[in-house]
Write a protein that holds these residues in place. Sequence first.
Motif: not given
Length: 321
Positions: A87-93
Amino acid sequence: ADSGLARERQVAHLELAHFLNVDVPEAQRRATALMEEAVLDFRGVRVERTASGEASLVNSTSMVFLESEERTLVASLRLTECHVQDFDLNIRLPKYNKGQALSFSLMSKSPYLLRQIQDAVHHTEQAASHLAELTFLCPDTEAGGGSPLRGGSLEGERERSARHVVAVCEKTVACLRAARHELEDWSSRALPLLPQNTLRMYPPLPADLRLQAYVDGASICLRVSVVVEHVKQPSNKPKASAGDSCHNLKGRIIPHKSGWVEFVEACEARTCSKTFQAALNSLNLAYQRVWDLQNNAEAILAILPGAAPLSLLSVEQPVAA
């Protein structure tokens, strides 16, 4: 009048005999096959056959890609046997971490269990186990010979067998309904927040981020929330409720541990899983077949002359020949 009633009863029992000896085994066979297909699809297992025709079960994996609106949340994961792996996750809020991207990966030795899928498999297997109770042959002299029955006539045994069909179908339908409920009623899974260590990510998630993974029907969903913890309940903040969308979560609060958590920002990514969709389709078809079988048994019992209403009868196991 008596001869007419006798003739009516004979015709009804012949119909019941055909139902028990032909319709019930066929419906049981088809519904069981559908439930077996659903379990295999839920688990991501496929059947492979050798050149000689022998079948074997092979675990398969499927890669899933998820992306939220405006790409604030982008993820990829691998599904294997009810577990999330790789599981790879990228967050840009925009309003979090000055809009800079954050990247996380699931720790390799900590696969995440999709408990909804595991529970749906359990309920489906339980339904198949109940339906297996219909594996019996109603003694029927007209259909190929039978032996004298213990404690009752052939007609009485047929009626008891029909009531047994109704009871078994009721249990089977309840389990299939529970399996569908695991996937279709996800609202209780969104709140309260899952424990922070449920998804063990590397690097560890910041304390003010919450990550949740759940299944909504045939879709795999990820939800990331930015939260602020409060010791006391804020007086001017409405409470969030189970099933709130990401947009509705903003500015709402929920009790958490000994304090309160306020949702400042939330985003969600989801995608449909073909195997989960196939499993749900098989589950719905099995549910319909068993439901129809129960209704047919009840309808035949209702037209049997002299038969007591189902509500007044205790369900008995059919007497073996």
